[in-house]
Design a protein around this motif. Structure first.
Motif, PDB file in Angstrom:
ATOM      1  N   VAL A   8       0.832  -1.069   0.149  1.00 35.10           N
ATOM      2  CA  VAL A   8       0.163   0.073  -0.233  1.00 35.10           C
ATOM      3  C   VAL A   8       1.045   1.529   0.015  1.00 35.10           C
ATOM      4  CG1 VAL A   8      -1.637  -0.957   0.927  1.00 35.10           C
ATOM      5  CG2 VAL A   8      -0.043  -0.039   2.401  1.00 35.10           C
ATOM      6  N   THR A   9       0.310   2.581  -0.347  1.00 32.53           N
ATOM      7  CA  THR A   9       1.010   3.746  -0.106  1.00 32.53           C
ATOM      8  C   THR A   9       0.412   4.437   0.058  1.00 32.53           C
ATOM      9  OG1 THR A   9       2.341   3.053  -2.399  1.00 32.53           O
ATOM     10  CG2 THR A   9       1.924   5.532  -1.895  1.00 32.53           C
ATOM     11  N   LEU A  10       0.376   5.288   1.339  1.00 34.15           N
ATOM     12  CA  LEU A  10      -0.621   6.108   2.644  1.00 34.15           C
ATOM     13  C   LEU A  10       0.182   7.924   2.189  1.00 34.15           C
ATOM     14  CD1 LEU A  10      -0.491   3.195   4.843  1.00 34.15           C
ATOM     15  CD2 LEU A  10      -2.539   4.017   3.336  1.00 34.15           C
ATOM     16  N   VAL A  11      -0.953   8.248   2.279  1.00 31.73           N
ATOM     17  CA  VAL A  11      -0.337   9.925   2.467  1.00 31.73           C
ATOM     18  C   VAL A  11      -1.219  10.200   3.253  1.00 31.73           C
ATOM     19  CG1 VAL A  11      -0.557  12.505   0.925  1.00 31.73           C
ATOM     20  CG2 VAL A  11       0.121   9.844  -0.320  1.00 31.73           C
ATOM     21  N   GLY A  12      -0.534  11.053   4.419  1.00 30.19           N
ATOM     22  CA  GLY A  12      -0.941  11.966   5.783  1.00 30.19           C
ATOM     23  C   GLY A  12      -0.145  12.296   6.465  1.00 30.19           C
ATOM     24  N   ASN A  13      -0.296  12.030   7.750  1.00 27.91           N
ATOM     25  CA  ASN A  13       0.349  12.974   8.700  1.00 27.91           C
ATOM     26  C   ASN A  13       1.304  11.935   9.910  1.00 27.91           C
ATOM     27  OD1 ASN A  13      -1.271  14.574   7.582  1.00 27.91           O
ATOM     28  ND2 ASN A  13       0.039  16.475   7.502  1.00 27.91           N
ATOM     29  N   ALA A  14       2.295  12.448  10.041  1.00 24.21           N
ATOM     30  CA  ALA A  14       2.561  11.688  11.530  1.00 24.21           C
ATOM     31  C   ALA A  14       1.791  12.170  12.219  1.00 24.21           C
ATOM     32  CB  ALA A  14       4.132  11.835  11.786  1.00 24.21           C
ATOM     33  N   ALA A  15       0.801  11.023  13.171  1.00 22.99           N
ATOM     34  CA  ALA A  15       0.273  11.096  14.193  1.00 22.99           C
ATOM     35  C   ALA A  15       1.326  10.847  15.706  1.00 22.99           C
ATOM     36  CB  ALA A  15      -0.974  10.387  14.707  1.00 22.99           C
ATOM     37  N   THR A  16       2.557  10.556  16.026  1.00 24.00           N
ATOM     38  CA  THR A  16       2.871  10.588  16.991  1.00 24.00           C
ATOM     39  C   THR A  16       4.183  10.669  16.630  1.00 24.00           C
ATOM     40  OG1 THR A  16       2.848   7.865  16.628  1.00 24.00           O
ATOM     41  CG2 THR A  16       1.290   9.187  18.020  1.00 24.00           C
ATOM     42  N   ALA A  17       5.408  10.754  17.508  1.00 23.07           N
ATOM     43  CA  ALA A  17       6.746  10.649  17.060  1.00 23.07           C
ATOM     44  C   ALA A  17       7.189   9.672  17.486  1.00 23.07           C
ATOM     45  CB  ALA A  17       7.392  12.203  19.137  1.00 23.07           C
ATOM     46  N   VAL A  18       7.996   8.604  16.492  1.00 24.38           N
ATOM     47  CA  VAL A  18       8.765   8.585  16.396  1.00 24.38           C
ATOM     48  C   VAL A  18       9.314   7.867  17.243  1.00 24.38           C
ATOM     49  CG1 VAL A  18      10.881   6.943  14.699  1.00 24.38           C
ATOM     50  CG2 VAL A  18       9.365   8.866  13.464  1.00 24.38           C
ATOM     51  N   GLU A  19       9.231   6.283  17.712  1.00 22.42           N
ATOM     52  CA  GLU A  19      10.185   5.707  19.160  1.00 22.42           C
ATOM     53  C   GLU A  19      10.694   4.261  17.980  1.00 22.42           C
ATOM     54  OE1 GLU A  19       7.566   3.338  21.542  1.00 22.42           O
ATOM     55  OE2 GLU A  19       5.735   4.655  20.333  1.00 22.42           O
ATOM     56  N   PHE A  20      12.429   5.410  18.616  1.00 23.51           N
ATOM     57  CA  PHE A  20      13.358   4.617  18.167  1.00 23.51           C
ATOM     58  C   PHE A  20      13.739   3.367  19.271  1.00 23.51           C
ATOM     59  CE2 PHE A  20      16.666   3.003  15.301  1.00 23.51           C
ATOM     60  CZ  PHE A  20      17.363   3.133  15.882  1.00 23.51           C
TER      61      PHE A  20
END
Length: 153
Positions: A6-18
């Motif tokens: 899939v290819t999704l277009v949107g926004n980061a809703a949370t911070a990236v957890e690494f």
């Protein structure tokens, strides 16, 4: 092997957890996708219902995401769709995940500056030196690397 890409277009809703793992880095974040439709009666754009996905990534992509993505930024995510069901508090819940293959900023909504990550080679990270006549000089391999990096910048 059949996989749903899939290819999704949107926004980061949370911070990236690494996190570092035994096999390399792992990152995850929540991703919000809100469809927009043209309302002919009102003659304006209207937002549809927002869908949320958990985006997972591994190794280099995970590290690059952690250093590049902030909450609210517009992104394009491409990857393998995974649907899982879990029981929580006596209820069955469905979760939709995307195992990312590629992630980038949505340039239809802004600009970005790309910086290539160079894989570390021991000879390059140790900055080996050779001494000739009391002067310390870079090795030819290090000089070649520095010149190549300057040309890319």
């Amino acid at each position: 092997m059949n996989e749903t890409l899939v290819t999704l277009v949107g926004n980061a809703a949370t911070a990236v957890e690494f996190r570092e793992t035994a096999t390399g880095g792992m990152a995850r974040f929540r991703f919000a996708v809100t469809p927009r439709r043209w309302d002919r009666e009102k003659q304006l754009w209207a937002d549809g219902r927002t869908s949320f996905y958990t985006v997972w990534s591994w190794r280099t992509l995970a590290a690059n995401l952690a250093g590049s993505v902030s909450v609210g930024e517009p992104l394009v995510v491409h990857g393998r769709l995974k649907v899982r069901e879990e029981e929580q508090a006596g209820q069955r819940r469905t979760f939709v995940d995307v195992e990312a293959v590629a992630v980038g900023h949505d340039l239809s909504r802004g600009t970005a500056a790309f910086r290539r990550v160079v894989r570390a080679e021991p000879i390059l990270t140790e900055r080996p030196k050779r001494v000739t006549g009391g002067d310390v000089q870079e090795s030819p391999k290090q000089r070649e690397h520095d010149n190549a990096m300057a040309a890319v910048s």
